[in-house]
Scaffold this motif. Structure first.
Motif, PDB file in Angstrom:
ATOM      1  N   HIS A  31      84.207  54.786  22.601  1.00  0.00           N
ATOM      2  CA  HIS A  31      83.247  55.284  22.786  1.00  0.00           C
ATOM      3  C   HIS A  31      83.248  56.737  22.956  1.00  0.00           C
ATOM      4  O   HIS A  31      82.379  57.585  23.130  1.00  0.00           O
ATOM      5  CB  HIS A  31      82.469  54.639  23.965  1.00  0.00           C
ATOM      6  CG  HIS A  31      82.046  53.176  23.483  1.00  0.00           C
ATOM      7  ND1 HIS A  31      80.901  53.198  22.957  1.00  0.00           N
ATOM      8  CD2 HIS A  31      82.701  52.188  23.768  1.00  0.00           C
ATOM      9  CE1 HIS A  31      80.753  51.982  22.663  1.00  0.00           C
ATOM     10  NE2 HIS A  31      81.681  51.215  23.170  1.00  0.00           N
ATOM     11  N   MET A  32      84.616  57.307  23.829  1.00  0.00           N
ATOM     12  CA  MET A  32      84.705  58.693  23.854  1.00  0.00           C
ATOM     13  C   MET A  32      85.447  59.468  22.622  1.00  0.00           C
ATOM     14  O   MET A  32      85.632  60.718  22.710  1.00  0.00           O
ATOM     15  CB  MET A  32      85.624  58.852  25.307  1.00  0.00           C
ATOM     16  CG  MET A  32      85.000  58.566  26.638  1.00  0.00           C
ATOM     17  SD  MET A  32      85.953  58.665  28.004  1.00  0.00           S
ATOM     18  CE  MET A  32      86.088  60.269  28.199  1.00  0.00           C
ATOM     19  N   GLY A  33      85.613  58.593  21.753  1.00  0.00           N
ATOM     20  CA  GLY A  33      86.327  59.171  20.542  1.00  0.00           C
ATOM     21  C   GLY A  33      87.854  59.562  20.831  1.00  0.00           C
ATOM     22  O   GLY A  33      88.302  60.463  19.898  1.00  0.00           O
ATOM     23  N   LEU A  34      88.607  59.026  21.636  1.00  0.00           N
ATOM     24  CA  LEU A  34      89.844  59.264  21.884  1.00  0.00           C
ATOM     25  C   LEU A  34      90.604  59.198  20.575  1.00  0.00           C
ATOM     26  O   LEU A  34      91.704  60.042  20.403  1.00  0.00           O
ATOM     27  CB  LEU A  34      90.314  58.597  23.072  1.00  0.00           C
ATOM     28  CG  LEU A  34      89.576  58.679  24.612  1.00  0.00           C
ATOM     29  CD1 LEU A  34      90.151  57.726  25.561  1.00  0.00           C
ATOM     30  CD2 LEU A  34      89.354  60.379  24.851  1.00  0.00           C
ATOM     31  N   HIS A  37      92.134  62.115  18.239  1.00  0.00           N
ATOM     32  CA  HIS A  37      93.071  63.020  18.809  1.00  0.00           C
ATOM     33  C   HIS A  37      94.553  62.515  18.521  1.00  0.00           C
ATOM     34  O   HIS A  37      94.869  61.398  18.943  1.00  0.00           O
ATOM     35  CB  HIS A  37      92.873  63.344  20.001  1.00  0.00           C
ATOM     36  CG  HIS A  37      91.622  64.071  20.379  1.00  0.00           C
ATOM     37  ND1 HIS A  37      90.976  65.392  19.878  1.00  0.00           N
ATOM     38  CD2 HIS A  37      90.236  63.350  20.706  1.00  0.00           C
ATOM     39  CE1 HIS A  37      89.739  65.341  20.172  1.00  0.00           C
ATOM     40  NE2 HIS A  37      89.149  64.136  20.736  1.00  0.00           N
ATOM     41  N   ASP A  38      95.361  63.321  17.981  1.00  0.00           N
ATOM     42  CA  ASP A  38      96.773  62.960  18.007  1.00  0.00           C
ATOM     43  C   ASP A  38      97.499  63.492  19.151  1.00  0.00           C
ATOM     44  O   ASP A  38      98.473  64.459  19.037  1.00  0.00           O
ATOM     45  CB  ASP A  38      97.136  63.513  16.526  1.00  0.00           C
ATOM     46  CG  ASP A  38      98.877  63.154  16.206  1.00  0.00           C
ATOM     47  OD1 ASP A  38      99.099  61.926  16.507  1.00  0.00           O
ATOM     48  OD2 ASP A  38      99.410  63.897  15.359  1.00  0.00           O
ATOM     49  N   VAL A  39      97.200  62.932  20.012  1.00  0.00           N
ATOM     50  CA  VAL A  39      98.025  63.201  21.305  1.00  0.00           C
ATOM     51  C   VAL A  39      98.413  61.804  22.030  1.00  0.00           C
ATOM     52  O   VAL A  39      97.917  61.087  21.941  1.00  0.00           O
ATOM     53  CB  VAL A  39      96.903  63.948  22.282  1.00  0.00           C
ATOM     54  CG1 VAL A  39      97.577  64.351  23.667  1.00  0.00           C
ATOM     55  CG2 VAL A  39      96.337  65.117  21.613  1.00  0.00           C
ATOM     56  N   LYS A  40      99.656  62.240  22.707  1.00  0.00           N
ATOM     57  CA  LYS A  40     100.297  61.031  23.464  1.00  0.00           C
ATOM     58  C   LYS A  40      99.859  61.139  24.774  1.00  0.00           C
ATOM     59  O   LYS A  40     100.074  62.223  25.449  1.00  0.00           O
ATOM     60  CB  LYS A  40     101.709  61.081  23.473  1.00  0.00           C
ATOM     61  CG  LYS A  40     102.452  60.719  21.980  1.00  0.00           C
ATOM     62  CD  LYS A  40     104.014  60.772  22.168  1.00  0.00           C
ATOM     63  CE  LYS A  40     104.407  60.646  20.501  1.00  0.00           C
ATOM     64  NZ  LYS A  40     105.672  60.692  20.423  1.00  0.00           N
ATOM     65  N   VAL A  41      99.220  60.210  25.575  1.00  0.00           N
ATOM     66  CA  VAL A  41      98.922  60.222  26.865  1.00  0.00           C
ATOM     67  C   VAL A  41      99.656  59.093  27.690  1.00  0.00           C
ATOM     68  O   VAL A  41      99.657  57.999  27.274  1.00  0.00           O
ATOM     69  CB  VAL A  41      97.250  59.962  26.925  1.00  0.00           C
ATOM     70  CG1 VAL A  41      96.887  59.940  28.446  1.00  0.00           C
ATOM     71  CG2 VAL A  41      96.540  60.767  26.225  1.00  0.00           C
ATOM     72  N   HIS A  42     100.329  59.542  28.862  1.00  0.00           N
ATOM     73  CA  HIS A  42     100.965  58.702  29.675  1.00  0.00           C
ATOM     74  C   HIS A  42     100.142  58.467  30.830  1.00  0.00           C
ATOM     75  O   HIS A  42      99.443  59.490  31.331  1.00  0.00           O
ATOM     76  CB  HIS A  42     102.471  59.180  30.125  1.00  0.00           C
ATOM     77  CG  HIS A  42     103.204  59.542  28.977  1.00  0.00           C
ATOM     78  ND1 HIS A  42     104.207  58.508  28.398  1.00  0.00           N
ATOM     79  CD2 HIS A  42     103.414  60.463  28.027  1.00  0.00           C
ATOM     80  CE1 HIS A  42     104.775  59.109  27.491  1.00  0.00           C
ATOM     81  NE2 HIS A  42     104.490  60.182  26.975  1.00  0.00           N
ATOM     82  N   THR A  85      88.310  62.691  30.045  1.00  0.00           N
ATOM     83  CA  THR A  85      87.487  63.803  29.552  1.00  0.00           C
ATOM     84  C   THR A  85      88.553  65.139  29.646  1.00  0.00           C
ATOM     85  O   THR A  85      88.497  65.719  28.866  1.00  0.00           O
ATOM     86  CB  THR A  85      86.480  64.003  30.424  1.00  0.00           C
ATOM     87  OG1 THR A  85      85.608  62.993  30.566  1.00  0.00           O
ATOM     88  CG2 THR A  85      85.430  65.172  30.056  1.00  0.00           C
ATOM     89  N   HIS A  86      89.247  65.213  30.602  1.00  0.00           N
ATOM     90  CA  HIS A  86      90.262  66.368  30.815  1.00  0.00           C
ATOM     91  C   HIS A  86      91.179  66.383  29.430  1.00  0.00           C
ATOM     92  O   HIS A  86      91.441  67.230  29.003  1.00  0.00           O
ATOM     93  CB  HIS A  86      90.909  66.353  32.143  1.00  0.00           C
ATOM     94  CG  HIS A  86      90.113  67.060  33.152  1.00  0.00           C
ATOM     95  ND1 HIS A  86      89.098  68.121  33.026  1.00  0.00           N
ATOM     96  CD2 HIS A  86      89.994  66.503  34.418  1.00  0.00           C
ATOM     97  CE1 HIS A  86      88.568  68.108  34.441  1.00  0.00           C
ATOM     98  NE2 HIS A  86      89.072  67.269  35.070  1.00  0.00           N
ATOM     99  N   ALA A  87      91.496  64.917  29.173  1.00  0.00           N
ATOM    100  CA  ALA A  87      92.709  64.743  28.238  1.00  0.00           C
ATOM    101  C   ALA A  87      92.018  65.399  26.819  1.00  0.00           C
ATOM    102  O   ALA A  87      92.493  65.963  26.007  1.00  0.00           O
ATOM    103  CB  ALA A  87      92.985  63.606  28.001  1.00  0.00           C
ATOM    104  N   VAL A  88      90.774  64.901  26.714  1.00  0.00           N
ATOM    105  CA  VAL A  88      90.029  65.402  25.604  1.00  0.00           C
ATOM    106  C   VAL A  88      89.841  66.878  25.428  1.00  0.00           C
ATOM    107  O   VAL A  88      89.853  67.518  24.466  1.00  0.00           O
ATOM    108  CB  VAL A  88      88.723  64.815  25.392  1.00  0.00           C
ATOM    109  CG1 VAL A  88      87.747  65.490  24.152  1.00  0.00           C
ATOM    110  CG2 VAL A  88      88.642  63.249  24.992  1.00  0.00           C
ATOM    111  N   GLN A  89      89.468  67.621  26.631  1.00  0.00           N
ATOM    112  CA  GLN A  89      89.407  68.977  26.834  1.00  0.00           C
ATOM    113  C   GLN A  89      90.618  69.583  26.616  1.00  0.00           C
ATOM    114  O   GLN A  89      90.544  70.626  25.450  1.00  0.00           O
ATOM    115  CB  GLN A  89      88.849  69.394  28.232  1.00  0.00           C
ATOM    116  CG  GLN A  89      87.428  68.828  28.615  1.00  0.00           C
ATOM    117  CD  GLN A  89      87.268  69.252  29.955  1.00  0.00           C
ATOM    118  OE1 GLN A  89      88.296  69.293  30.830  1.00  0.00           O
ATOM    119  NE2 GLN A  89      86.241  68.898  30.520  1.00  0.00           N
TER     120      GLN A  89
END
Length: 145
Positions: A31-34, A37-42, A85-89
């Motif tokens: 729903h947030m469209g994560l 994005h080609d990002v690794k999130v720990h 949201t910060h990760a998307v930003q």
């Protein structure tokens, strides 16, 4: 975004609570469209009572820390959505930590005490206003389903 979940305080983060985080993360991904994005999130689930939530940009990956100590499920989910949201930003280049007290946001540099969550700098920062709005919106829709 690719996610890796680490639990540092299993006495604070029960299996049920970890399930809440996992379910909310799946919801946010869609729903947030994560997923775009080609990002690794720990994501680190900490037992630190002084932390609610934090998001750090390390260039090659993002780190989200959630304290979770004495928080209700809905507060944990809202904190997760806020930090995502910060990760998307960060992933979209809207937000960038320039220096210790200088933050880039959508074409402008802002200077202030943004680490102090009790300061007006923090509360008035446009990226924080956006994250609070997005978190409240997604938490509301998450619990309506």
């Amino acid at each position: 975004m690719q996610f890796k979940l680490k639990v540092k305080a299993k006495t604070v983060w029960s299996r049920r609570m970890r399930g809440v985080i996992t379910d909310a993360l799946e919801y946010a991904n869609l729903h947030m469209g994560l997923y775009k994005h080609d990002v690794k999130v720990h994501i680190k689930l900490s037992g630190d009572p002084t932390i609610t939530g934090l998001c750090y940009d390390f260039g090659s990956h993002l780190l989200i820390v959630i304290g979770g100590h004495n928080m209700l499920d809905e507060e944990i989910v809202e904190t997760l959505f806020h930090e995502l949201t910060h990760a998307v930003q960060y992933a979209e280049g809207d937000l960038l930590d320039v220096e210790e007290q200088v933050v880039y946001w959508r074409g402008y540099n802002y200077e202030g005490d943004y680490d102090n969550t009790e300061s007006m700098d923090y509360w008035d920062a446009p990226w924080e206003v956006d994250a609070r709005y997005q978190a409240a919106k997604y938490t509301k829709t998450y619990y309506q389903i």
